[in-house]
Design an enzyme around this catalytic site. Structure first.
Site, PDB file in Angstrom:
ATOM      1  N   GLU A  88      -8.467  -1.933  33.307  1.00  0.00           N
ATOM      2  CA  GLU A  88      -8.231  -3.264  32.761  1.00  0.00           C
ATOM      3  C   GLU A  88      -9.282  -3.608  31.703  1.00  0.00           C
ATOM      4  OE1 GLU A  88      -7.626  -6.268  35.686  1.00  0.00           O
ATOM      5  OE2 GLU A  88      -5.991  -5.198  36.681  1.00  0.00           O
ATOM      6  N   GLU A  89     -10.516  -3.213  31.940  1.00  0.00           N
ATOM      7  CA  GLU A  89     -11.577  -3.490  30.970  1.00  0.00           C
ATOM      8  C   GLU A  89     -11.248  -2.878  29.613  1.00  0.00           C
ATOM      9  OE1 GLU A  89     -16.246  -2.229  30.133  1.00  0.00           O
ATOM     10  OE2 GLU A  89     -15.473  -2.182  32.179  1.00  0.00           O
ATOM     11  N   ARG A  90     -10.757  -1.640  29.612  1.00  0.00           N
ATOM     12  CA  ARG A  90     -10.511  -0.947  28.350  1.00  0.00           C
ATOM     13  C   ARG A  90      -9.306  -1.520  27.620  1.00  0.00           C
ATOM     14  NH1 ARG A  90     -12.252   4.557  31.504  1.00  0.00           N
ATOM     15  NH2 ARG A  90     -14.498   4.240  31.185  1.00  0.00           N
TER      16      ARG A  90
END
Length: 435
Positions: free
Chosen positions: A292-294
């Site tokens: 999700e961060e990327r």
């Protein structure tokens, strides 16, 4: 069923105007007259129609957020960049009260309960903030510190840490990287030793976004001496506990308005109940958070900001003349801008394709890694090419392109360096040499 309930709640919030009201108590300052503070409309208004992942509800969410950005954030960006910090508690409270810090989080803990495509829509809109630091800090709150807590944490932990983070009452930070362990997460040295019903934590973390203002940290630690991928745990640690020390605020090349800290832990006692999920599963949980961060990073810092930089460069080169012709009329300039815009659209297609698969429960680690790899590299191309077309003005700090040039360099380093992304992609292609 949960998604349907979330969509209904979104409609109710939009219709009741609780997402954002114009009588906010936060003051709004006039935009500077500098060229950098004059946003450019990059395209015609977006329409749902046959969009791959967005519906009318997505666009309504984006529109509501844009009003907050234009009235409560962008008027202050120049000041916050100069000061090297933004008021995270104030900004997060505005966003939390409007529902933007828990778009895909559980309704029972203050979230909207929507699927991740709505988070990507929010991330794209946050890219209209006139710097990279504030969107990054928001992303830490929504997509780096809280996904594992929301998915694997106990009800008690969620009540204590997730709920106030979604509502904007608490600022969160993520403690993963260390002086000797950046992209190589398995090499962290910070340790938590179990003593009775507590963990005693010793070690330190580097490059901690939101670190000087955070109320709690989602901390990755070694909880045993076992194999490096099975000896780690994520623990929620209040930052006001005895032994937690902010060693220094780190000065950076870019992302000036986002505070970054080095944090030490000296015999910090934390209840064992503060562990997220199962002991020893922290590395796995953190890898899941990275997906999700990327995707979030590509949507925020790269896609929207790149498009804004390209559009502002078009506007500037259309007006600026060299050798009695607008700079834009030189073939090398308009051809290069066309190439860059094409690359942005291809990256957008990859992001939306990965998001569409992710919300259906698919593993998108390979696609997320590809998107981040391409996004970081493309951001460098856009920043360098566009800055060149601004000439001497591009070398000043008065324009968006120079800030983007500084801020976007982090995208090929943070959250997994380009080389790590290539390794992950090779692994999924089954071409990575076996040790």
């Amino acid at each position: 069923m949960a998604l349907r309930e979330g969509a209904l709640r979104l409609n109710l919030l939009l219709n009741s105007r609780t997402f954002y009201k114009f009588n906010s108590s936060v003051g709004v300052r006039s935009l500077s007259e500098n060229v950098s503070s004059t946003p450019v409309t990059s395209s015609a208004p977006e329409i749902a129609g046959d969009h791959l992942i967005y519906t009318q509800e997505h666009f309504a969410l984006k529109e509501s957020l844009r009003k907050i950005i234009d009235q409560e954030i962008n008027p202050h960006v120049e000041q916050w960049e100069a000061e090297g910090i933004f008021p995270a508690h104030k900004v997060f409270k505005i966003l939390g009260s409007a529902g933007f810090l828990g778009v895909n989080k559980p309704v029972e803990y203050g979230g909207l309960g929507l699927d991740y495509s709505y988070s990507v829509a929010v991330a794209e809109e946050l890219g209209h903030i006139r710097c990279g630091g504030i969107p990054m800090a928001i992303g830490v709150q929504t997509d780096m510190t809280t996904p594992a807590l929301a998915r694997f944490g106990s009800a008690e932990l969620k009540q204590e840490f997730l709920l106030p983070s979604i509502m904007g009452d608490k600022v969160a930070c993520l403690g993963v990287s260390e002086v000797g362990a950046g992209s190589d997460v398995s090499s962290i040295m910070t340790k938590a030793v179990r003593k009775g019903d507590e963990y005693v934590i010793n070690g330190g973390k580097m490059w901690t976004t939101n670190g000087t203002q955070a109320d709690w940290i989602c901390l990755l630690v070694n909880t045993s001496d076992g194999p490096p991928h099975r000896n780690k745990s994520l623990i929620c640690v209040p930052m006001n506990l005895p032994g937690v020390q902010i060693a220094r605020k780190i000065e950076k090349l870019g992302m000036w308005s986002s505070d970054t800290a080095e944090v030490f832990f000296d015999d910090v006692h934390v209840p064992c109940k503060n562990i997220i999920g199962q002991e020893g599963m922290g590395f796995t949980y953190q890898m899941l958070q990275f997906q999700e961060e990327r995707l979030w990073a590509v949507a925020i810092v790269i896609l929207t900001m790149m498009e804004n930089v390209i559009q502002e460069t078009i506007q500037y080169t259309r007006q600026r003349k060299i050798f009695k012709r607008p700079v834009l009329h030189h073939q090398s300039v308009h051809f290069r801008l066309a190439e860059l815009q094409t690359e942005v659209e291809l990256l957008r297609a990859l992001l939306h394709s990965a998001t569409a698969l992710y919300i259906k429960g698919n593993d998108v680690t390979k696609l997320a890694s590809m998107a981040k790899l391409k996004g970081g590299r493309l951001a460098r191309e856009v920043g360098d090419s566009c800055l060149q077309f601004w000439g001497g003005m591009g070398f000043t700090s008065d324009v968006l392109v120079s800030r983007f040039y500084r801020d976007s360099r982090l995208m090929s380093i943070g959250g997994g360096a380009d080389e790590v992304m290539l390794g992950i992609i090779c692994k999924y292609m089954d071409i990575l040499p076996k040790n």
